[in-house]
Design a protein around this motif. Structure first.
Motif, PDB file in Angstrom:
ATOM      1  N   LEU A  16       0.821  -1.217   0.000  1.00 46.26           N
ATOM      2  CA  LEU A  16       0.000   0.000   0.000  1.00 46.26           C
ATOM      3  C   LEU A  16       0.853   1.263   0.000  1.00 46.26           C
ATOM      4  O   LEU A  16       0.521   2.252  -0.659  1.00 46.26           O
ATOM      5  CB  LEU A  16      -0.940  -0.001   1.219  1.00 46.26           C
ATOM      6  N   ARG A  17       1.972   1.237   0.726  1.00 50.01           N
ATOM      7  CA  ARG A  17       2.822   2.429   0.798  1.00 50.01           C
ATOM      8  C   ARG A  17       3.413   2.762  -0.571  1.00 50.01           C
ATOM      9  O   ARG A  17       3.321   3.906  -1.037  1.00 50.01           O
ATOM     10  CB  ARG A  17       3.946   2.198   1.820  1.00 50.01           C
ATOM     11  N   ILE A  18       3.999   1.747  -1.223  1.00 53.61           N
ATOM     12  CA  ILE A  18       4.603   1.997  -2.532  1.00 53.61           C
ATOM     13  C   ILE A  18       3.528   2.314  -3.569  1.00 53.61           C
ATOM     14  O   ILE A  18       3.737   3.119  -4.482  1.00 53.61           O
ATOM     15  CB  ILE A  18       5.468   0.788  -2.959  1.00 53.61           C
ATOM     16  N   PHE A  19       2.331   1.712  -3.405  1.00 48.32           N
ATOM     17  CA  PHE A  19       1.227   2.000  -4.329  1.00 48.32           C
ATOM     18  C   PHE A  19       0.780   3.453  -4.187  1.00 48.32           C
ATOM     19  O   PHE A  19       0.547   4.145  -5.192  1.00 48.32           O
ATOM     20  CB  PHE A  19       0.060   1.046  -4.050  1.00 48.32           C
ATOM     21  N   ALA A  20       0.676   3.922  -2.932  1.00 49.80           N
ATOM     22  CA  ALA A  20       0.270   5.308  -2.693  1.00 49.80           C
ATOM     23  C   ALA A  20       1.302   6.285  -3.278  1.00 49.80           C
ATOM     24  O   ALA A  20       0.938   7.299  -3.898  1.00 49.80           O
ATOM     25  CB  ALA A  20       0.096   5.550  -1.200  1.00 49.80           C
ATOM     26  N   LEU A  21       2.593   5.968  -3.079  1.00 49.27           N
ATOM     27  CA  LEU A  21       3.646   6.820  -3.654  1.00 49.27           C
ATOM     28  C   LEU A  21       3.613   6.792  -5.182  1.00 49.27           C
ATOM     29  O   LEU A  21       3.825   7.823  -5.832  1.00 49.27           O
ATOM     30  CB  LEU A  21       5.017   6.356  -3.154  1.00 49.27           C
ATOM     31  N   ASN A  77       8.578  10.153 -12.934  1.00 51.43           N
ATOM     32  CA  ASN A  77       8.507   9.138 -13.982  1.00 51.43           C
ATOM     33  C   ASN A  77       9.444   7.965 -13.692  1.00 51.43           C
ATOM     34  O   ASN A  77       9.122   6.812 -13.984  1.00 51.43           O
ATOM     35  CB  ASN A  77       8.848   9.751 -15.350  1.00 51.43           C
ATOM     36  N   PHE A  78      10.602   8.267 -13.094  1.00 52.58           N
ATOM     37  CA  PHE A  78      11.516   7.188 -12.703  1.00 52.58           C
ATOM     38  C   PHE A  78      10.858   6.295 -11.651  1.00 52.58           C
ATOM     39  O   PHE A  78      10.920   5.057 -11.738  1.00 52.58           O
ATOM     40  CB  PHE A  78      12.819   7.764 -12.159  1.00 52.58           C
ATOM     41  N   PHE A  79      10.218   6.925 -10.651  1.00 55.60           N
ATOM     42  CA  PHE A  79       9.562   6.155  -9.588  1.00 55.60           C
ATOM     43  C   PHE A  79       8.454   5.283 -10.180  1.00 55.60           C
ATOM     44  O   PHE A  79       8.337   4.097  -9.837  1.00 55.60           O
ATOM     45  CB  PHE A  79       8.978   7.097  -8.534  1.00 55.60           C
ATOM     46  N   ILE A  80       7.647   5.873 -11.071  1.00 51.95           N
ATOM     47  CA  ILE A  80       6.544   5.123 -11.683  1.00 51.95           C
ATOM     48  C   ILE A  80       7.077   3.934 -12.481  1.00 51.95           C
ATOM     49  O   ILE A  80       6.582   2.813 -12.361  1.00 51.95           O
ATOM     50  CB  ILE A  80       5.718   6.054 -12.610  1.00 51.95           C
ATOM     51  N   THR A  81       8.105   4.193 -13.286  1.00 52.83           N
ATOM     52  CA  THR A  81       8.616   3.156 -14.179  1.00 52.83           C
ATOM     53  C   THR A  81       9.364   2.063 -13.423  1.00 52.83           C
ATOM     54  O   THR A  81       9.165   0.873 -13.695  1.00 52.83           O
ATOM     55  CB  THR A  81       9.553   3.772 -15.231  1.00 52.83           C
ATOM     56  N   TYR A  82      10.204   2.451 -12.454  1.00 53.38           N
ATOM     57  CA  TYR A  82      11.003   1.448 -11.749  1.00 53.38           C
ATOM     58  C   TYR A  82      10.234   0.821 -10.584  1.00 53.38           C
ATOM     59  O   TYR A  82       9.943  -0.380 -10.590  1.00 53.38           O
ATOM     60  CB  TYR A  82      12.313   2.066 -11.260  1.00 53.38           C
ATOM     61  N   TYR A  83       9.893   1.648  -9.588  1.00 48.01           N
ATOM     62  CA  TYR A  83       9.267   1.088  -8.387  1.00 48.01           C
ATOM     63  C   TYR A  83       7.868   0.540  -8.672  1.00 48.01           C
ATOM     64  O   TYR A  83       7.444  -0.447  -8.059  1.00 48.01           O
ATOM     65  CB  TYR A  83       9.220   2.141  -7.274  1.00 48.01           C
ATOM     66  N   GLY A  88       4.674  -4.414  -9.261  1.00 46.02           N
ATOM     67  CA  GLY A  88       3.946  -5.374 -10.081  1.00 46.02           C
ATOM     68  C   GLY A  88       4.625  -6.729 -10.112  1.00 46.02           C
ATOM     69  O   GLY A  88       3.966  -7.767 -10.018  1.00 46.02           O
ATOM     70  N   ALA A  89       5.975  -6.731 -10.207  1.00 53.47           N
ATOM     71  CA  ALA A  89       6.723  -7.992 -10.233  1.00 53.47           C
ATOM     72  C   ALA A  89       6.583  -8.736  -8.902  1.00 53.47           C
ATOM     73  O   ALA A  89       6.468  -9.969  -8.881  1.00 53.47           O
ATOM     74  CB  ALA A  89       8.195  -7.714 -10.522  1.00 53.47           C
TER      75      ALA A  89
END
Length: 577
Positions: A16-21, A77-83, A88-89
């Motif tokens: 949830l934390r990484i999803f919110a970020l 965009n880096f956070f969205i693409t990487y984290y 998802g993985a």
């Protein structure tokens, strides 16, 4: 909310934390992309007017703001693409772990009705589609909503008529995209089916390569492959046709919007309703809402693919294991090995005919019992009921007086060793395959087990001894060698109960003799069931059970059964005629 939807959203909980970020970064990046054209418009309108002085301080401040926004957008965009992708993985790994763990719980009856390729597809392809939806779905929806609503609000405050002209193209674009997306989806589904056919053919051909070459039928395999490959090529051509229509159409709509804006703006400029600066701003914002429209269209396809994959995933999770521990199940400690069948009947799930009917049998601890009879009378099935690979339909089976349904499954199966006719060895080394009987065993224990199984000498003659890689299913070993490794594996396990399922029927006489010695050494002081095809291997058994369609029809030693001149004597004469 339905149980299925609750299950769907539950996989977000650990993240949830990484999803919110991730959502915050998506919102910020969308907002920043909307702000860029406004700042450019402000610079052009306020700072670069020919009749006014250039405000250096303001210009520098705006420049710093633009640089800061660029840096912020980069990190978002880096956070969205990487984290976001890592999230998802991880969710995909969680799904795969849960699915594989559930598959391990399902009994033989489930696998009897499934194809390995289909199960593999659900573990790999389906889960990838689901995680693409998990990661990109909410992100694309948020970005699209922010950009569409934001660009509409900004543009309508600048010039309502021009805004309505621009947004009038959205409904036909959606209809066009929906239509061709559907066509593309059908074409790509056909592609996947064709790829599955190619993979199945390749797997079949490679697995049976020895049969192919022995019949010199390589040309037949090539013909089958070429046929499947041609069908795949045709389906790819269809998918590319619809893809070309889709992308060409979307690009045409984009160009039409630009043309419409320029023509409408030219007319409005003539009557003083639009300034040149407003026209530039509109042209800058067209991409700001074309991109989310494409994302929304793709989301429709993504959602259908992902959720259909989740349906298949959920469908497997809903299959309850039909063989589970009871609440009162006990852990076995000391096992003598006395086994009793009490009025046992069995039929396979989904069938109406009993394979076994009202079987009563008592085997004393340490007793050696041979099972013989025509094919299909239930010899293997009877033995498969002891470790609860299948559940009895009626009656009960006891171990040392305890109903096996009241014993924990792992505990029960740890006490039973099985040597089958079709030996399965895993790709890896000799050491790894023997150690499978006792994963924590030392190398010395493995070697001792191999010596007991008459396998040590041939292992030491291999190129790397116990570290020799034996190939897929032990393809580099002979039938007798593979069988000795499987016996060594059971020696290492050291169970009090043994089941030999026609363990020597596929071997030559010399190998059979070696294996027979190993089996007899292994069976010493253990309760042993031997399913025999070659009657010569069980002539010395003190108790032979003869099974027919009516159950156990004869019992005794070899000499007693020959003297009775019944079914056993008939089978013996047929085999040694």
């Amino acid at each position: 909310m339905s149980p299925k939807m609750k299950k769907f959203f539950s996989y977000y909980r650990p993240y949830l934390r990484i999803f919110a970020l991730d959502m915050a970064c998506a919102f910020t990046a969308s907002g920043l992309s909307l702000a860029f054209p406004l700042l450019v418009r402000y610079i052009a309108a306020e700072l670069f007017q020919p009749d006014g002085p250039v405000a250096t301080a303001s210009f520098l401040l705006i420049t710093l703001v633009l640089v800061a926004m660029t840096v912020a957008e980069y990190y978002c965009n880096f956070f969205i693409t990487y984290y976001g992708h890592v999230m998802g993985a991880r969710m995909e790994a969680d799904l795969r772990n849960e699915l594989f763990a559930h598959l391990q719980k399902l009994s033989f009856s489930y696998y009897d009705n499934q194809k390995t390729g289909q199960i593999m597809s659900r573990i790999t392809n389906d889960l990838f589609e689901i995680t693409e939806l998990y990661h990109h779905g909410p992100e694309d929806l948020l970005i699209s909503a922010v950009k569409l609503v934001g660009s509409f609000i900004i543009l309508i405050t600048i010039n309502p008529p021009l805004t309505l002209i621009v947004f009038s193209f959205i409904p036909p674009m959606f209809l066009f995209a929906y239509h061709y997306n559907r066509k593309m989806r059908q074409a790509f589904q056909k592609n996947r089916a064709r790829v599955a056919a190619i993979n199945a053919g390749i797997e079949d051909s490679i697995s049976g390569v020895r049969v192919v070459k022995s019949f010199a039928n390589e040309h037949l395999e090539l013909e089958k492959f070429h046929r499947n490959n041609h069908l795949y090529l045709e389906s790819k051509k269809d998918s590319y046709y619809y893809m070309a229509r889709y992308h060409s159409g979307i690009n045409a709509f984009s160009s039409m919007i630009y043309v419409a804006v320029v023509i409408a703006a030219a007319i409005l400029i003539q009557i003083g309703k639009v300034s040149t600066l407003d026209l530039v701003t509109f042209l800058l914002y067209i991409n700001a809402f074309l991109d989310p429209i494409k994302k929304l269209v793709n989301f429709g396809e993504q959602f259908q693919n992902g959720f259909s994959g989740f349906d298949r995933f959920y469908e497997i999770l809903q299959i309850a294991p039909d063989i589970v521990d009871s609440r009162e199940a006990v852990e076995l400690t000391e096992v003598k090995g006395e086994i009793a069948f009490e009025n046992v009947s069995f039929r396979y799930p989904g069938t109406t005919t009993n394979v076994l009917s009202h079987v009563n049998l008592k085997v004393a601890a340490g007793e050696y019992v041979a099972l013989v009879g025509p094919s299909g009378v239930g010899k293997t099935t009877l033995c498969s009921l002891i470790p609860r690979f299948y559940e009895v339909t009626e009656g009960r089976i006891t171990l040392d007086g305890i109903d096996i349904r009241e014993i924990k499954l792992k505990s029960l199966r740890r006490k039973i060793g099985i040597v089958q006719q079709d030996v399965y060895l895993f790709a890896g080394t000799v050491l790894e395959n023997i150690r499978y009987g006792k994963p924590e065993a030392t190398v010395e224990e493995v070697i001792t087990a191999a010596k007991k199984a008459n396998a040590h000498d041939f292992i030491m003659a291999l190129p790397e001894g116990y570290e020799t890689n034996i190939g897929q299913r032990g393809v580099k070993l002979s039938g007798g060698q593979k069988q000795r490794l499987s016996i060594a594996r059971v020696f290492l396990k050291d169970p009090p109960i043994l089941i030999f399922d026609e363990a020597t029927s596929a071997l030559d006489n010399e190998s059979e003799k070696v294996i027979q010695e190993s089996m007899e050494a292994l069976a010493k002081d253990r309760t042993t069931f031997v399913i025999a095809h070659r009657l010569s291997t069980i002539r010395n058994a003190r108790r032979i059970l003869v099974l027919a369609e009516d159950g156990i029809v004869e019992e005794g030693t070899h000499e007693e059964l020959i003297a009775r001149n019944g079914l056993y004597a008939q089978l013996y004469r047929l085999q040694f005629a």
